[in-house]
Enzyme design. Sequence first.
Site, PDB file in Angstrom:
ATOM      1  N   ASP A  93       0.860  -1.180   0.000  1.00  0.00           N
ATOM      2  CA  ASP A  93       0.000   0.000   0.000  1.00  0.00           C
ATOM      3  C   ASP A  93       0.889   1.219   0.000  1.00  0.00           C
ATOM      4  O   ASP A  93       2.017   1.169   0.469  1.00  0.00           O
ATOM      5  CB  ASP A  93      -0.829   0.052   1.287  1.00  0.00           C
ATOM      6  CG  ASP A  93      -1.951  -0.953   1.262  1.00  0.00           C
ATOM      7  OD1 ASP A  93      -2.363  -1.329   0.166  1.00  0.00           O
ATOM      8  OD2 ASP A  93      -2.405  -1.345   2.356  1.00  0.00           O
ATOM      9  N   ASP A  97      -4.874  -3.328   5.169  1.00  0.00           N
ATOM     10  CA  ASP A  97      -5.322  -2.969   6.514  1.00  0.00           C
ATOM     11  C   ASP A  97      -6.819  -3.126   6.732  1.00  0.00           C
ATOM     12  O   ASP A  97      -7.263  -3.393   7.831  1.00  0.00           O
ATOM     13  CB  ASP A  97      -4.878  -1.532   6.861  1.00  0.00           C
ATOM     14  CG  ASP A  97      -5.176  -0.549   5.751  1.00  0.00           C
ATOM     15  OD1 ASP A  97      -5.991  -0.885   4.870  1.00  0.00           O
ATOM     16  OD2 ASP A  97      -4.594   0.553   5.750  1.00  0.00           O
ATOM     17  N   ASP A 120      -9.434  -5.990   2.459  1.00  0.00           N
ATOM     18  CA  ASP A 120      -8.094  -6.455   2.080  1.00  0.00           C
ATOM     19  C   ASP A 120      -7.880  -7.915   2.480  1.00  0.00           C
ATOM     20  O   ASP A 120      -6.984  -8.580   1.967  1.00  0.00           O
ATOM     21  CB  ASP A 120      -7.009  -5.619   2.770  1.00  0.00           C
ATOM     22  CG  ASP A 120      -6.926  -4.216   2.199  1.00  0.00           C
ATOM     23  OD1 ASP A 120      -7.312  -4.038   1.036  1.00  0.00           O
ATOM     24  OD2 ASP A 120      -6.473  -3.305   2.914  1.00  0.00           O
TER      25      ASP A 120
HETATM   26  P1  ATP Z   1      -3.440   3.172  -0.012  1.00  0.00           P
HETATM   27  O1  ATP Z   1      -4.233   2.094  -0.658  1.00  0.00           O
HETATM   28  O2  ATP Z   1      -2.077   3.310  -0.512  1.00  0.00           O
HETATM   29  O3  ATP Z   1      -3.530   3.202   1.478  1.00  0.00           O
HETATM   30  P2  ATP Z   1      -5.191   5.382  -0.128  1.00  0.00           P
HETATM   31  O4  ATP Z   1      -5.130   5.640   1.321  1.00  0.00           O
HETATM   32  O5  ATP Z   1      -5.141   6.576  -1.014  1.00  0.00           O
HETATM   33  O6  ATP Z   1      -4.078   4.473  -0.633  1.00  0.00           O
HETATM   34  P3  ATP Z   1      -7.902   4.793   0.149  1.00  0.00           P
HETATM   35  O7  ATP Z   1      -7.850   4.979   1.604  1.00  0.00           O
HETATM   36  O8  ATP Z   1      -8.737   3.707  -0.435  1.00  0.00           O
HETATM   37  O9  ATP Z   1      -6.500   4.561  -0.443  1.00  0.00           O
HETATM   38  O10 ATP Z   1      -8.353   6.182  -0.465  1.00  0.00           O
HETATM   39  C1  ATP Z   1      -8.717   6.333  -1.821  1.00  0.00           C
HETATM   40  C2  ATP Z   1      -9.112   7.758  -2.097  1.00  0.00           C
HETATM   41  O11 ATP Z   1     -10.266   8.092  -1.341  1.00  0.00           O
HETATM   42  C3  ATP Z   1      -8.060   8.775  -1.700  1.00  0.00           C
HETATM   43  O12 ATP Z   1      -7.192   9.039  -2.750  1.00  0.00           O
HETATM   44  C4  ATP Z   1      -8.882  10.006  -1.365  1.00  0.00           C
HETATM   45  O13 ATP Z   1      -9.139  10.773  -2.510  1.00  0.00           O
HETATM   46  C5  ATP Z   1     -10.186   9.421  -0.868  1.00  0.00           C
HETATM   47  N1  ATP Z   1     -10.241   9.408   0.598  1.00  0.00           N
HETATM   48  C6  ATP Z   1      -9.346   8.879   1.452  1.00  0.00           C
HETATM   49  N2  ATP Z   1      -9.734   9.028   2.718  1.00  0.00           N
HETATM   50  C7  ATP Z   1     -10.918   9.656   2.690  1.00  0.00           C
HETATM   51  C8  ATP Z   1     -11.846  10.092   3.683  1.00  0.00           C
HETATM   52  N3  ATP Z   1     -11.642   9.879   4.969  1.00  0.00           N
HETATM   53  N4  ATP Z   1     -12.961  10.714   3.269  1.00  0.00           N
HETATM   54  C9  ATP Z   1     -13.189  10.910   1.970  1.00  0.00           C
HETATM   55  N5  ATP Z   1     -12.368  10.532   0.995  1.00  0.00           N
HETATM   56  C10 ATP Z   1     -11.235   9.914   1.329  1.00  0.00           C
END
Ligand code: ATP
Length: 892
Positions: A326, A634, A638
């Site tokens: 990730d 996490d 997943d």
């Molecule tokens: P990784 O998979 O590397 O952890 P990530 O944290 O970007 O990546 P997600 O948590 O699935 O993956 O987030 C995907 C997208 O959703 C982010 O790029 C962001 O634009 C949006 N996002 C993340 N957190 C929030 C939140 N708390 N509320 C609204 N949108 C969010």
Amino acid sequence: MKWYELSERATLEVTKTDKENGLTAKEVALRQKQEGFNELAEGEKQSALLVFLEQFKDFMVLVLLAATLISGLLGEYIDAIAIIAIVVINGFLGFFQERRAEKSLNALKELSAPQVLALRDGKWSKTLSRELVVGDIVKFGSGDRIGADIRLIDAKSLEIEESALTGESVPVPKYTRVLEGNEIPLGDQENMAFMGTLVTRGSGVGVVVGTGMKTAMGQIADLLQNAEAVITPLQRKLEQLGKILIIVALLLTVLVVGIGVLQGHDLYTMFLAGVSLAVAAIPEGLPAIVTVALSLGVQRMIKQKSIVRKLPAVETLGCASVICSDKTGTLTQNKMTVTHLWSGGKTWNLSGTGYDPSGTFSAEGKEVNVSREKPLQQLLLFGLLCNQTTVTKKDKDYVVDGDPTEAALVVAAMKANFTRQNVKGDFKVIEEFPFDSTRKMMSVVIEGKDNKRYVVTKGAPDILLTNSKSIVWENRHQQLSPSGREEVQNAIHSLASQALRTIAVAYRPLESYETITTEQAAEKELVFLGLQGMIDPPRPEVKQAVKECRDAGIKTVMITGDHVITAEAIAKQLGILPKGGRVLEGHTLNTMSQSELEDVVDDVYVYARVSPEHKLKIVKALQAKDHVVAMTGDGVNDAPAIKAADIGIAMGITGTDVAKEASALVLLDDNFATIKSAIKEGRNIYENIRKFIRYLLASNVGEILVMLFAMILALPLPLVPIQILWVNLVTDGLPAMALGLDQPEDDVMKRRPRHPKEGVFARGLGWKVVSRGFLIGIATLAAFIIVYDNNPDNLQYAQTIAFATLVMAQLIHVFDCRSEKSIFDRNPFENLYLVGAVISSILLMLVVIYYPPLQPIFHTMAIAPREWLIILGLASVPTFLLAGSLLTRKKS
Ligand code: ATP
């Protein structure tokens, strides 16, 4: 008690607790005393005595004991007592090794013990699940395992999977309303959450009403006790190998005894010698030493911040050829700070670092007054309201309770003087639809003091843009025209290409008193308000770790939910994306068949805007290409990919219980660099196991051959039984253990990953065992013959010389076992355990040889100093003869 019938108030009253403050620490301690800990009763443990006695159940040890008994009856008291003493000491050693292995496994269990968020003395804090008592107020969210039986008092889109109790695997929605009716079955008690069940969606708060054996799970706990010990593939292979070795050792022993008797030795002496030889030559200690080596390795890994949950993973780690990681929090620090904002064609910069809420807004280099910038104000305010995270000051630091992305939005709002406290009077949140990484959005319904209601949504900009119908432009709503969309896309692109994580904010005015019950109904026909771009700096140590992995033949792949341009920018910074490497997006993955993905999977280094569901497809494609895959994760979603991966890795800090339970390895610090350290350790553990297998087996081959050759040459016994047993106990035991603690060779992370099907004796190990063992046997016999020929009347002296030569040959050879290449490649003083083990073995040998009271027991005599030249000279041959030849081969 039918808790589902009670109202929230009645539940709080009956359990004597307070919704706002929870229990006090004193009350908790009192209740723990009265109710006991919140644990299920465990099955019977094996008693220490039984474990000790088990050490003697080995067939050959029993034969040896019987033989000893016979020699005792025949009047050989000293021999009998000495042999029994050695067998008992051996038993103790085995016992302590087993205990130690068990203890470290238990320690592991404790480290991965579940925790819950409980309200005590007015503060929310993490508590061990076993410390919960009736009356505790607890909070949980998607991915958590419920720690006790709970009556819900708040539920937001809450769904729980209760198959552990009901067998029904479809998650059940949960509410807080009182239920009426007699004997409602567990599966229908929708205002209750039960111990051991899994939150699959939403979040909730509740009062603990049952703990330990008094939970629904406790009533069926007996059915759940399945404490089967896991054994690793290597241990299984060694068990099979052990069986073959037993047969080989027995056959050779029979041969030794047979030839000995034919050559005129008396049957009784040969029998005792044969049994001792069999006991010494059968590597019965091997499985125990392997377990100890594995568990010591596991303990070293804990110090390096990774916890092994499944022992076989230690071996598989050394075979890993791809790590799918990730991005957020693993490759990056997950410390977000908003630096850029965009709305209606205007861009603002925001200064400040970390979560410290001091910073100023500027546009085109000039400071701006936020109160004059309407859309900016709204962007910040909505970012704060559509948000479940708090940032509070503690001492000098700012502490985040919740999600770092949301914390960044809170802090950005604080920089414009918006805090929840400040805006509480103006707006209240009446509905919440939490974030999930498949939708990539979160929404709330808010109501202003003028009773006007709005849906406010924030999330991945590209997705929000698709769901938007209009846009705020120059303080007005406008229909989103194709050129308007393009403009927004350009803005997203511009932020993302600076490696910024972007969050969009949008909203929709509602009719007053309009209610929204589903996220689908909320997240449509939105008005696009603007973007917030935040930095998430890479972890400083990751770049180097990625490089080390590449040198070790391991490819690093980034898998992220983030925007493709952001992902690409960060992958380049970290050296993950090489020239010509491909980046694949989630929507492309959707259109690809499994085999189409397999065709390209080796060229892809970054997967962006993927959902957790895609990870499984990626793991399978990589495995189809013969990769051994490590995959991090996490969230709840997943878990399937983590399970399917060869090495499933869960995050210790941000990981949900579900992800941790599915994983083989947990990273305590969520850090990619820790995966690299774990792989290095995994490789080292495997190499160390090879090292002591090599040592033990070569020693055993030497012991058998010296006896066999002597019998063939019609010589007297070169070693007496007690000497053979002594060698088995002292010379074989201690140094082998110390090899299990050896440091890795310099090039351990420069080699390609081991093939998972590779046998233990691969890469020339079998040859080394046989050739070194053969030479140890020959050298010992030569020493015996030289001295015996000189003085045939003094057999005991020649035997003592043979004994000393055998011991010294092994103790020199042990240093050769540290290297795959040559003894000269390594500094012998590096492994102080080994130096200590060798010195103590030498001292014990000298005591047995020179201490007069022990001489009759061990059939030894004091060796004259000049004879040590013969001993040391011959003892060096097995190691240095071949080390020299290898060295010349390497040079040529
Ligand atoms: P990784 O998979 O590397 O952890 P990530 O944290 O970007 O990546 P997600 O948590 O699935 O993956 O987030 C995907 C997208 O959703 C982010 O790029 C962001 O634009 C949006 N996002 C993340 N957190 C929030 C939140 N708390 N509320 C609204 N949108 C969010």
